[in-house]
Design a protein around this motif. Structure first.
Motif, PDB file in Angstrom:
ATOM      1  N   TYR A   1      41.145  38.927  36.015  1.00  0.00           N
ATOM      2  CA  TYR A   1      41.716  39.090  37.349  1.00  0.00           C
ATOM      3  C   TYR A   1      40.646  38.810  38.379  1.00  0.00           C
ATOM      4  O   TYR A   1      39.516  39.300  38.275  1.00  0.00           O
ATOM      5  N   GLU A   2      40.999  37.991  39.353  1.00  0.00           N
ATOM      6  CA  GLU A   2      40.061  37.675  40.424  1.00  0.00           C
ATOM      7  C   GLU A   2      40.787  37.707  41.762  1.00  0.00           C
ATOM      8  O   GLU A   2      41.978  37.436  41.852  1.00  0.00           O
ATOM      9  N   VAL A   3      40.052  38.078  42.797  1.00  0.00           N
ATOM     10  CA  VAL A   3      40.615  38.134  44.139  1.00  0.00           C
ATOM     11  C   VAL A   3      39.527  37.748  45.129  1.00  0.00           C
ATOM     12  O   VAL A   3      38.377  38.179  45.013  1.00  0.00           O
ATOM     13  N   ALA A   4      39.885  36.896  46.080  1.00  0.00           N
ATOM     14  CA  ALA A   4      38.943  36.447  47.110  1.00  0.00           C
ATOM     15  C   ALA A   4      37.639  35.927  46.493  1.00  0.00           C
ATOM     16  O   ALA A   4      36.537  36.276  46.927  1.00  0.00           O
TER      17      ALA A   4
ATOM     18  N   SER B   1      32.106  52.697  41.969  1.00  0.00           N
ATOM     19  CA  SER B   1      33.211  52.298  42.836  1.00  0.00           C
ATOM     20  C   SER B   1      33.158  50.794  43.063  1.00  0.00           C
ATOM     21  O   SER B   1      32.089  50.223  43.279  1.00  0.00           O
ATOM     22  N   GLY B   2      34.321  50.171  42.993  1.00  0.00           N
ATOM     23  CA  GLY B   2      34.385  48.734  43.213  1.00  0.00           C
ATOM     24  C   GLY B   2      34.170  47.898  41.974  1.00  0.00           C
ATOM     25  O   GLY B   2      34.208  46.662  42.040  1.00  0.00           O
ATOM     26  N   SER B   3      33.963  48.548  40.828  1.00  0.00           N
ATOM     27  CA  SER B   3      33.690  47.790  39.599  1.00  0.00           C
ATOM     28  C   SER B   3      34.955  47.224  38.958  1.00  0.00           C
ATOM     29  O   SER B   3      34.875  46.379  38.064  1.00  0.00           O
TER      30      SER B   3
ATOM     31  N   LEU C   1      36.971  40.504  39.016  1.00  0.00           N
ATOM     32  CA  LEU C   1      36.910  41.932  38.711  1.00  0.00           C
ATOM     33  C   LEU C   1      37.070  42.206  37.225  1.00  0.00           C
ATOM     34  O   LEU C   1      36.538  43.192  36.706  1.00  0.00           O
ATOM     35  N   LEU C   2      37.836  41.373  36.547  1.00  0.00           N
ATOM     36  CA  LEU C   2      38.017  41.490  35.095  1.00  0.00           C
ATOM     37  C   LEU C   2      37.864  40.099  34.497  1.00  0.00           C
ATOM     38  O   LEU C   2      38.435  39.130  35.018  1.00  0.00           O
TER      39      LEU C   2
END
Length: 228
Positions: A14-17, A41-43, A21-22
């Motif tokens: 999963y990726e965003v911007a 946090s944010g990981s 992230l995964l």
């Protein structure tokens, strides 16, 4: 023959911007087993739970819960599957303060289409077993620990195969944290479900059967208090 995993996450990305992230995350959890996922946090810990719940669609990979791939389900089928097979405990409980604990817990069964009498009877039984007052006390007047135990009862109401907990003790003091954590990690064996807890708290994580760290977008074994 070993039990089939309740949760099987394979190759999740999963990726965003432009941020990943995964990236190829894998995770299996069997009935009666608990897994703690740690990381700052944010990981991507909450993103992982979002994918398991079907609230976030990954770029690739699969998430099987109770034998079905939630990444391929249409909305109504996903909602039914989630209601029947997944329970969730949030950091702040997400309970309705004006309702009694019994009403909060019974609501999960009523929304799933169960009868009113059956729902209220089971709600009261769960709350008594988990040590929560059931008579005449609005949920908003309970202690922090009692509210989280109510949240656990609500998550167990529909007898889920998988229980997810997102920083379930993050808003509690250390004494209450330990009490709630002890209860939470007793659930898999008592109710024969799988448990995944995401937390930044090593004292909570160490109670799990297995420990993983979400690091550089992948899940890797992690040593907590001498255990891995």
């Amino acid at each position: 023959m070993p039990d089939e995993p309740v949760l099987a996450v394979r190759g999740l990305r999963y990726e965003v911007a432009d941020r990943v992230l995964l990236d190829g995350a894998d995770l299996e959890v069997a009935p009666g087993e608990s897994v703690a996922v740690v990381g700052p946090s944010g990981s991507g810990k909450s993103t992982l739970l979002g994918c398991v719940l079907g609230l976030i669609k990954p770029s690739s990979g699969s998430v099987h819960v109770a034998g079905a791939d939630v990444t391929r389900m249409r909305r109504r089928a996903l909602e039914r599957h989630r209601s029947n097979h997944i329970g969730v405990v949030f950091q702040f409980g997400e309970l309705l303060p004006e309702l009694t604990p019994v009403e909060n817990v019974a609501l999960a069964a009523l929304l799933a289409g169960n009868g009113t009498r059956q729902a209220y009877e089971r709600a009261e039984e769960l709350l008594v077993e988990l040590g929560v007052p059931v008579k005449g006390v609005p949920t908003g007047r309970l202690s922090g620990g009692e509210r989280q135990r109510t949240a656990v009862a609500r998550a167990l109401m529909n007898e889920p195969a998988l229980l997810l907990a997102d920083e379930p003790t993050g808003a509690l003091d250390s004494v209450t944290r330990d009490t709630v954590a002890e209860l939470l990690f007793s659930v898999p064996r008592r109710w024969n479900c799988a448990l995944v807890v995401v937390t930044h708290d090593a004292e909570v994580a160490r109670r799990a059967d297995r420990h993983l760290e979400l690091r550089q977008a992948t899940l890797t074994p992690y040593a907590v208090g001498g255990r891995a």
